[in-house]
Scaffold this motif. Sequence first.
Motif, PDB file in Angstrom:
ATOM      1  N   VAL A  36       0.847  -1.194   0.000  1.00 41.52           N
ATOM      2  CA  VAL A  36       0.000   0.000   0.000  1.00 41.52           C
ATOM      3  C   VAL A  36       0.882   1.245   0.000  1.00 41.52           C
ATOM      4  O   VAL A  36       0.621   2.208  -0.718  1.00 41.52           O
ATOM      5  CB  VAL A  36      -0.950   0.000   1.219  1.00 41.52           C
ATOM      6  N   GLY A  37       1.946   1.216   0.795  1.00 47.23           N
ATOM      7  CA  GLY A  37       2.873   2.337   0.839  1.00 47.23           C
ATOM      8  C   GLY A  37       3.575   2.572  -0.476  1.00 47.23           C
ATOM      9  O   GLY A  37       3.810   3.712  -0.869  1.00 47.23           O
ATOM     10  N   LEU A  38       3.896   1.489  -1.166  1.00 44.38           N
ATOM     11  CA  LEU A  38       4.531   1.625  -2.483  1.00 44.38           C
ATOM     12  C   LEU A  38       3.586   2.295  -3.465  1.00 44.38           C
ATOM     13  O   LEU A  38       3.986   3.176  -4.228  1.00 44.38           O
ATOM     14  CB  LEU A  38       4.970   0.254  -3.000  1.00 44.38           C
ATOM     15  N   VAL A  39       2.330   1.903  -3.453  1.00 43.54           N
ATOM     16  CA  VAL A  39       1.343   2.518  -4.347  1.00 43.54           C
ATOM     17  C   VAL A  39       1.178   3.998  -4.011  1.00 43.54           C
ATOM     18  O   VAL A  39       1.129   4.848  -4.910  1.00 43.54           O
ATOM     19  CB  VAL A  39      -0.009   1.771  -4.257  1.00 43.54           C
ATOM     20  N   VAL A  40       1.117   4.326  -2.723  1.00 48.41           N
ATOM     21  CA  VAL A  40       0.981   5.724  -2.304  1.00 48.41           C
ATOM     22  C   VAL A  40       2.202   6.526  -2.741  1.00 48.41           C
ATOM     23  O   VAL A  40       2.079   7.650  -3.240  1.00 48.41           O
ATOM     24  CB  VAL A  40       0.769   5.820  -0.776  1.00 48.41           C
ATOM     25  N   ALA A  41       3.394   5.956  -2.596  1.00 45.90           N
ATOM     26  CA  ALA A  41       4.621   6.643  -3.006  1.00 45.90           C
ATOM     27  C   ALA A  41       4.630   6.890  -4.509  1.00 45.90           C
ATOM     28  O   ALA A  41       5.024   7.971  -4.969  1.00 45.90           O
ATOM     29  CB  ALA A  41       5.838   5.832  -2.577  1.00 45.90           C
ATOM     30  N   ILE A  42       4.192   5.908  -5.293  1.00 46.87           N
ATOM     31  CA  ILE A  42       4.145   6.078  -6.748  1.00 46.87           C
ATOM     32  C   ILE A  42       3.165   7.171  -7.128  1.00 46.87           C
ATOM     33  O   ILE A  42       3.453   8.011  -7.992  1.00 46.87           O
ATOM     34  CB  ILE A  42       3.799   4.733  -7.428  1.00 46.87           C
ATOM     35  N   VAL A  43       2.006   7.196  -6.487  1.00 42.18           N
ATOM     36  CA  VAL A  43       1.003   8.230  -6.779  1.00 42.18           C
ATOM     37  C   VAL A  43       1.553   9.613  -6.425  1.00 42.18           C
ATOM     38  O   VAL A  43       1.408  10.563  -7.201  1.00 42.18           O
ATOM     39  CB  VAL A  43      -0.316   7.938  -6.034  1.00 42.18           C
ATOM     40  N   ILE A  44       2.208   9.726  -5.279  1.00 44.14           N
ATOM     41  CA  ILE A  44       2.792  11.012  -4.884  1.00 44.14           C
ATOM     42  C   ILE A  44       3.855  11.449  -5.884  1.00 44.14           C
ATOM     43  O   ILE A  44       3.909  12.616  -6.287  1.00 44.14           O
ATOM     44  CB  ILE A  44       3.363  10.928  -3.452  1.00 44.14           C
ATOM     45  N   LEU A  45       4.714  10.524  -6.298  1.00 44.93           N
ATOM     46  CA  LEU A  45       5.752  10.864  -7.266  1.00 44.93           C
ATOM     47  C   LEU A  45       5.162  11.269  -8.612  1.00 44.93           C
ATOM     48  O   LEU A  45       5.658  12.194  -9.256  1.00 44.93           O
ATOM     49  CB  LEU A  45       6.715   9.699  -7.435  1.00 44.93           C
ATOM     50  N   LEU A  46       4.104  10.600  -9.055  1.00 43.05           N
ATOM     51  CA  LEU A  46       3.465  10.975 -10.317  1.00 43.05           C
ATOM     52  C   LEU A  46       2.831  12.365 -10.235  1.00 43.05           C
ATOM     53  O   LEU A  46       2.907  13.144 -11.188  1.00 43.05           O
ATOM     54  CB  LEU A  46       2.408   9.939 -10.704  1.00 43.05           C
ATOM     55  N   ILE A  47       2.221  12.678  -9.103  1.00 48.42           N
ATOM     56  CA  ILE A  47       1.628  14.002  -8.931  1.00 48.42           C
ATOM     57  C   ILE A  47       2.725  15.070  -8.925  1.00 48.42           C
ATOM     58  O   ILE A  47       2.591  16.116  -9.582  1.00 48.42           O
ATOM     59  CB  ILE A  47       0.792  14.056  -7.638  1.00 48.42           C
ATOM     60  N   LEU A  48       3.802  14.815  -8.199  1.00 47.91           N
ATOM     61  CA  LEU A  48       4.904  15.780  -8.180  1.00 47.91           C
ATOM     62  C   LEU A  48       5.525  15.933  -9.564  1.00 47.91           C
ATOM     63  O   LEU A  48       5.879  17.042  -9.969  1.00 47.91           O
ATOM     64  CB  LEU A  48       5.961  15.348  -7.162  1.00 47.91           C
ATOM     65  N   TYR A  49       5.668  14.836 -10.289  1.00 52.16           N
ATOM     66  CA  TYR A  49       6.229  14.915 -11.633  1.00 52.16           C
ATOM     67  C   TYR A  49       5.328  15.705 -12.567  1.00 52.16           C
ATOM     68  O   TYR A  49       5.803  16.469 -13.400  1.00 52.16           O
ATOM     69  CB  TYR A  49       6.464  13.516 -12.198  1.00 52.16           C
ATOM     70  N   SER A  50       4.026  15.546 -12.412  1.00 46.93           N
ATOM     71  CA  SER A  50       3.112  16.275 -13.288  1.00 46.93           C
ATOM     72  C   SER A  50       3.163  17.776 -13.032  1.00 46.93           C
ATOM     73  O   SER A  50       2.935  18.568 -13.938  1.00 46.93           O
ATOM     74  CB  SER A  50       1.685  15.753 -13.134  1.00 46.93           C
ATOM     75  N   PHE A  51       3.483  18.179 -11.804  1.00 46.12           N
ATOM     76  CA  PHE A  51       3.580  19.603 -11.510  1.00 46.12           C
ATOM     77  C   PHE A  51       4.941  20.187 -11.861  1.00 46.12           C
ATOM     78  O   PHE A  51       5.026  21.282 -12.400  1.00 46.12           O
ATOM     79  CB  PHE A  51       3.302  19.872 -10.024  1.00 46.12           C
ATOM     80  N   PHE A  52       6.018  19.459 -11.547  1.00 42.82           N
ATOM     81  CA  PHE A  52       7.355  20.037 -11.665  1.00 42.82           C
ATOM     82  C   PHE A  52       8.213  19.416 -12.755  1.00 42.82           C
ATOM     83  O   PHE A  52       9.127  20.064 -13.246  1.00 42.82           O
ATOM     84  CB  PHE A  52       8.103  19.888 -10.326  1.00 42.82           C
ATOM     85  N   GLY A  53       7.958  18.202 -13.149  1.00 42.58           N
ATOM     86  CA  GLY A  53       8.849  17.522 -14.080  1.00 42.58           C
ATOM     87  C   GLY A  53       8.502  17.710 -15.532  1.00 42.58           C
ATOM     88  O   GLY A  53       9.314  17.430 -16.396  1.00 42.58           O
ATOM     89  N   SER A  54       7.323  18.200 -15.829  1.00 41.29           N
ATOM     90  CA  SER A  54       6.924  18.299 -17.225  1.00 41.29           C
ATOM     91  C   SER A  54       7.263  19.630 -17.854  1.00 41.29           C
ATOM     92  O   SER A  54       6.941  19.864 -19.015  1.00 41.29           O
ATOM     93  CB  SER A  54       5.420  18.044 -17.334  1.00 41.29           C
ATOM     94  N   GLU A  55       7.929  20.514 -17.125  1.00 42.61           N
ATOM     95  CA  GLU A  55       8.305  21.806 -17.690  1.00 42.61           C
ATOM     96  C   GLU A  55       9.498  21.617 -18.635  1.00 42.61           C
ATOM     97  O   GLU A  55      10.432  20.902 -18.339  1.00 42.61           O
ATOM     98  CB  GLU A  55       8.705  22.778 -16.574  1.00 42.61           C
ATOM     99  N   THR A  56       9.456  22.277 -19.766  1.00 43.02           N
ATOM    100  CA  THR A  56      10.581  22.189 -20.699  1.00 43.02           C
ATOM    101  C   THR A  56      11.541  23.324 -20.402  1.00 43.02           C
ATOM    102  O   THR A  56      11.156  24.431 -20.062  1.00 43.02           O
ATOM    103  CB  THR A  56      10.086  22.288 -22.159  1.00 43.02           C
ATOM    104  N   ILE A  57      12.808  23.008 -20.542  1.00 41.56           N
ATOM    105  CA  ILE A  57      13.845  24.015 -20.233  1.00 41.56           C
ATOM    106  C   ILE A  57      14.312  24.638 -21.516  1.00 41.56           C
ATOM    107  O   ILE A  57      14.479  24.054 -22.510  1.00 41.56           O
ATOM    108  CB  ILE A  57      15.029  23.357 -19.482  1.00 41.56           C
TER     109      ILE A  57
END
Length: 57
Positions: A36-57
């Motif tokens: 369950v913790g692994l799934v929660v961690a993956i969801v958190i990482l995907l949400i963070l990536y969608s906010f901060f990782g998808s910006e183009t430099i």
Amino acid sequence: MVENLICHILGNNTVWIYYLGKKSYDDVVKDDNSKVGLVVAIVILLILYSFFGSETI
């Protein structure tokens, strides 16, 4: 090892919140909630990536 500990802590907290504190934390910790913790961690990482990782430099 640290990743497994983080998954256990996240999983235990998530399950305890799911039961809204009606089930004691000691009862929640008895079960293996690392998946369950692994799934929660993956969801958190995907949400963070969608906010901060998808910006183009």
